[in-house]
Design a protein around this motif. Structure first.
Motif, PDB file in Angstrom:
ATOM      1  N   ASP A 123       0.824  -1.313  -0.014  1.00 20.94           N
ATOM      2  CA  ASP A 123       0.003   0.137  -0.051  1.00 20.94           C
ATOM      3  C   ASP A 123       0.962   1.185   0.024  1.00 20.94           C
ATOM      4  O   ASP A 123       1.547   1.374   1.001  1.00 20.94           O
ATOM      5  CB  ASP A 123      -0.798  -0.025   1.253  1.00 20.94           C
ATOM      6  N   ARG A 125       0.675   5.544  -0.317  1.00 19.18           N
ATOM      7  CA  ARG A 125      -0.201   6.625  -0.463  1.00 19.18           C
ATOM      8  C   ARG A 125       0.762   7.992  -0.516  1.00 19.18           C
ATOM      9  O   ARG A 125       1.624   7.915  -0.065  1.00 19.18           O
ATOM     10  CB  ARG A 125      -1.068   6.714   1.054  1.00 19.18           C
ATOM     11  N   ARG A 137      -5.897  12.490  -0.450  1.00 19.86           N
ATOM     12  CA  ARG A 137      -5.129  11.427  -0.731  1.00 19.86           C
ATOM     13  C   ARG A 137      -5.256  10.707  -1.814  1.00 19.86           C
ATOM     14  O   ARG A 137      -6.392  10.358  -2.156  1.00 19.86           O
ATOM     15  CB  ARG A 137      -5.341  10.553   0.699  1.00 19.86           C
ATOM     16  N   GLY A 139      -3.619   6.866  -3.867  1.00 20.34           N
ATOM     17  CA  GLY A 139      -2.628   5.749  -3.507  1.00 20.34           C
ATOM     18  C   GLY A 139      -2.846   4.715  -4.520  1.00 20.34           C
ATOM     19  O   GLY A 139      -3.686   4.477  -5.421  1.00 20.34           O
ATOM     20  N   ARG A 141      -2.668   0.450  -4.366  1.00 17.96           N
ATOM     21  CA  ARG A 141      -2.693  -1.003  -3.413  1.00 17.96           C
ATOM     22  C   ARG A 141      -2.549  -2.166  -4.418  1.00 17.96           C
ATOM     23  O   ARG A 141      -3.200  -2.195  -5.493  1.00 17.96           O
ATOM     24  CB  ARG A 141      -3.670  -1.142  -2.596  1.00 17.96           C
TER      25      ARG A 141
END
Length: 160
Positions: A123, A125, A137, A139, A141
């Protein structure tokens, strides 16, 4: 996380005791719910960044089904608690404006008799701080889960 697609099967395989032949029209669905409960201890912490260790339990619930012409629908509903350990790190790219965080957790249990399990979760971010209590935010994953139990093989990969 969810997956729903229709296709013509490119190979023969077995699912839930049924044999699905190549060139059969089919529809597959997967719903994967992941709940994480854990603790992060920051070994190093400063105003500009941190480095820590993570211990957690990932509770997975996967519901998968396949429907094929002439064979009807077969489905499975599996629940699996998976312990994991990992690292966490982060810091500011621009002081109090832009930060990045990284977590990598997982577990690999080596093959014992007919059991092998591997689970890795990445992960990343990036956060743009718009003040003391507001931020944006984004990100990425990636989750890679594999298992082998008594000849029953599985691989499930979620990216993005």
């Amino acid at each position: 996380m969810a997956y729903d697609a229709s296709t013509t099967l490119g190979r023969t395989f077995e699912f839930d005791g049924r044999l699905y032949q190549v060139n059969t029209p089919a529809r597959a669905t997967v719903d994967w719910t992941l709940t994480r409960v854990g603790y992060e201890w920051d070994v190093v912490a400063s105003p500009s960044g941190y480095l820590g260790v993570i211990g957690e339990l990932k509770y997975n619930q996967v519901q998968a089904a396949i429907e094929a012409t002439g064979l009807g629908t077969a489905s499975v509903d599996t629940k699996a608690p998976v312990p994991a350990i990992g690292i966490a790190a982060g810091g500011y790219l621009l002081p109090r404006t832009l930060s990045v965080d990284l977590e990598v957790t997982g577990i690999k249990l080596p093959a014992q008799d007919t059991r092998e399990i591997r689970y890795v979760d990445y992960d990343v971010r990036i956060t743009g701080h718009l003040g003391r209590a507001l931020g944006l935010r984004a990100g990425y994953r990636s989750i890679d889960a594999r298992y082998l139990v008594d000849g029953d093989r599985g691989a499930l990969k979620k990216i993005g």
